[in-house]
Design a protein around this motif. Sequence first.
Motif, short mmCIF file in Angstrom:
data_model
loop_
_atom_site.label_atom_id
_atom_site.label_comp_id
_atom_site.label_asym_id
_atom_site.label_seq_id
_atom_site.Cartn_x
_atom_site.Cartn_y
_atom_site.Cartn_z
N PRO A 95 0.66 -0.54 0.16
CA PRO A 95 0.24 -0.31 0.16
C PRO A 95 0.89 0.86 0.10
O PRO A 95 0.86 2.34 -0.62
CB PRO A 95 -1.03 -0.42 1.20
N ALA A 96 2.09 0.59 0.66
CA ALA A 96 3.06 2.81 -0.08
C ALA A 96 3.93 2.60 -0.48
O ALA A 96 4.07 4.06 0.03
CB ALA A 96 4.16 2.04 1.95
N PHE A 97 3.64 2.34 -2.09
CA PHE A 97 4.28 2.08 -2.51
C PHE A 97 3.89 3.52 -3.43
O PHE A 97 2.29 3.70 -3.88
CB PHE A 97 3.65 1.11 -3.71
N GLN A 98 5.16 4.16 -3.93
CA GLN A 98 4.68 5.90 -4.74
C GLN A 98 5.46 5.78 -6.10
O GLN A 98 6.50 4.77 -6.35
CB GLN A 98 5.25 6.94 -3.52
N ILE A 99 5.19 6.10 -7.07
CA ILE A 99 5.54 6.43 -8.17
C ILE A 99 5.56 7.72 -9.15
O ILE A 99 4.56 8.52 -8.04
CB ILE A 99 5.25 5.67 -9.93
N THR A 100 6.20 7.91 -9.16
CA THR A 100 6.71 9.64 -9.72
C THR A 100 6.84 9.62 -11.24
O THR A 100 7.10 8.70 -11.77
CB THR A 100 7.43 10.51 -8.90
N TYR A 101 6.46 10.31 -11.96
CA TYR A 101 6.70 10.77 -13.60
C TYR A 101 7.58 11.90 -13.96
O TYR A 101 7.43 12.68 -13.31
CB TYR A 101 5.20 10.38 -14.14
N VAL A 102 8.89 11.20 -14.20
CA VAL A 102 9.19 11.86 -15.15
C VAL A 102 9.63 11.46 -16.09
O VAL A 102 10.74 11.21 -16.85
CB VAL A 102 10.72 12.40 -14.32
N PRO A 103 8.95 11.63 -17.64
CA PRO A 103 9.34 10.87 -18.86
C PRO A 103 10.23 11.62 -19.58
O PRO A 103 10.69 12.87 -19.81
CB PRO A 103 7.86 11.85 -19.66
N ASP A 104 10.76 10.96 -19.90
CA ASP A 104 11.86 11.68 -20.99
C ASP A 104 11.43 11.11 -22.18
O ASP A 104 10.86 10.64 -23.15
CB ASP A 104 13.19 10.25 -20.59
N TYR A 105 13.09 10.93 -23.17
CA TYR A 105 12.61 10.47 -24.32
C TYR A 105 11.79 9.46 -25.33
O TYR A 105 11.21 9.12 -26.33
CB TYR A 105 13.90 10.33 -25.46
N ARG A 106 12.19 8.04 -24.25
CA ARG A 106 11.04 6.98 -24.53
C ARG A 106 9.51 7.45 -24.72
O ARG A 106 8.79 6.73 -25.36
CB ARG A 106 11.67 6.22 -23.16
N GLN A 107 9.22 8.07 -24.01
CA GLN A 107 7.78 8.53 -23.65
C GLN A 107 7.54 9.11 -25.90
O GLN A 107 6.19 8.16 -25.64
CB GLN A 107 7.16 9.72 -23.14
N THR A 108 7.92 9.82 -26.21
CA THR A 108 8.00 9.66 -27.70
C THR A 108 7.95 8.00 -28.52
O THR A 108 7.24 7.58 -29.69
CB THR A 108 8.52 9.81 -28.55
N ILE A 109 8.58 7.59 -27.53
CA ILE A 109 8.67 5.67 -28.54
C ILE A 109 7.47 5.73 -28.21
O ILE A 109 6.28 4.80 -28.98
CB ILE A 109 9.81 5.15 -28.09
N ALA A 110 6.78 5.41 -26.48
CA ALA A 110 6.06 4.37 -26.59
C ALA A 110 4.78 5.58 -27.65
O ALA A 110 3.82 4.50 -27.76
CB ALA A 110 6.09 5.16 -24.89
N HIS A 111 5.05 6.86 -27.19
CA HIS A 111 3.27 6.75 -28.02
C HIS A 111 3.72 6.93 -28.98
O HIS A 111 2.04 6.62 -29.94
CB HIS A 111 3.82 8.66 -27.92
N SER A 112 4.00 5.89 -29.78
CA SER A 112 4.18 5.64 -31.62
C SER A 112 3.73 4.28 -31.63
O SER A 112 3.48 4.07 -32.74
CB SER A 112 5.35 5.90 -32.09
N TRP A 113 4.00 3.58 -30.15
CA TRP A 113 2.52 2.63 -31.08
C TRP A 113 1.72 2.47 -30.09
O TRP A 113 1.42 2.93 -29.20
CB TRP A 113 3.66 1.47 -29.24
N PRO A 114 0.58 1.30 -30.40
CA PRO A 114 -0.54 0.96 -29.93
C PRO A 114 -0.37 1.20 -29.06
O PRO A 114 0.40 0.33 -28.20
CB PRO A 114 -1.01 -0.07 -30.68
N GLU A 115 -1.94 0.83 -28.35
CA GLU A 115 -2.63 0.49 -27.05
C GLU A 115 -2.84 -0.80 -26.83
O GLU A 115 -2.72 -1.29 -25.80
CB GLU A 115 -3.64 1.51 -26.00
N SER A 116 -3.42 -1.61 -27.74
CA SER A 116 -3.46 -3.11 -28.03
C SER A 116 -4.00 -3.84 -29.17
O SER A 116 -3.90 -2.72 -30.03
CB SER A 116 -5.19 -2.95 -26.90
N ILE A 117 -4.05 -4.81 -29.23
CA ILE A 117 -3.20 -5.65 -30.47
C ILE A 117 -4.75 -6.56 -30.46
O ILE A 117 -5.30 -6.55 -29.52
CB ILE A 117 -2.31 -6.50 -29.75
N ASP A 118 -5.15 -6.94 -31.47
CA ASP A 118 -6.25 -7.39 -31.96
C ASP A 118 -5.08 -8.92 -32.53
O ASP A 118 -4.70 -8.28 -33.05
CB ASP A 118 -6.76 -7.61 -33.27
N ASP A 119 -5.29 -10.10 -32.16
CA ASP A 119 -4.56 -11.58 -32.45
C ASP A 119 -5.90 -12.70 -32.71
O ASP A 119 -5.20 -13.88 -32.88
CB ASP A 119 -3.66 -12.10 -30.84
N SER A 120 -7.02 -12.23 -33.27
CA SER A 120 -7.85 -13.12 -33.58
C SER A 120 -7.07 -13.78 -34.71
O SER A 120 -7.47 -15.12 -34.36
CB SER A 120 -8.59 -11.87 -33.94
#
Length: 313
Positions: free
Chosen positions: A259-284
Amino acid sequence: MSTERILVIGANGQIGKVLFPALQELWGKDNVTAADIRPVFDGEGIFEVLDATEPKAIYALLSRHKITQVYHLAAILSAKAEENPLSSWEINTRTLLNVLETGRECKVSKLFIPSSIAVFGPSAPRTKVPQNTFLDPSTAYGISKVATETWIAYYRRKYNLDVRSIRYPGVLGYQSMPGGGTTDYAVDIFYKAVKGEQYTCFLEKDTRLPMIYMNDAIRATLELMQASPENLSVDMAYNVASLSFTPEELGTAIRKYIPAFQITYVPDYRQTIAHSWPESIDDSVAQKDWGWQPKFGLDEVVRDMLEHLSNHS
Ligand code: AKB
């Protein structure tokens, strides 16, 4: 008893470390060889140092160990590749062509060469991205993976070489550490959580990415490799879906147990990479062709990760 003899190239990597013992279990310890450019191997079994940019070295290994199946996992991943796009292209495509060509020359019966969700770019749908869509990646890694898939299809059609591939989502597991990827945060975060430390995330809290638990990723790989060739309709790489979550959702899922776990967010150049990828996949198509079904949901992943890492921290 089968006579398959397996070579895993990149056996020291995140997936290689887990796939190698799984293959040993399947084919017997004496029939599986691990190879890596890094000379230190902490697995148990046959190990060879291999620089896969050297075709003669691959050829020698294939001949010496009478290899019939190759798993080529060595690659420079997305974040690392952006630091040096041309040398990552050089390494990723040179090793790919060396493995395909020596595999053909040595008449191996099957190869596995992974692709990635990094093949998708801005023109692909962001959610439920279908098997067949635009492949216009905006990262060096993605470009090398589109080339990988295109060469795989070429060798399949021109030489009838049985090469199989999966577009891996981000892989997370307790068994090994990732390195150089944009999805690595999903492993790093657990190491901080079990130590009672806070985590500084290099992506924005709402960056949703497709992910898969290591156990499912290994099973997917083995199931695809054991599928009947007549059932496989895809000449490039299969979409495989499993989980899809944001750093914030992962943090919430971890907080259920810590319960005590904390995250802070300091986006770097990897944010741009992640943003170019899809959020979910159709694997039918993978579901239909070889019966793919993931087993691990987010809560099961978090429980399993914390259980294993807490026992060993
Ligand atoms: C990366 O982040 O580069 C990899 C991938 C999604 O291919 N994990």
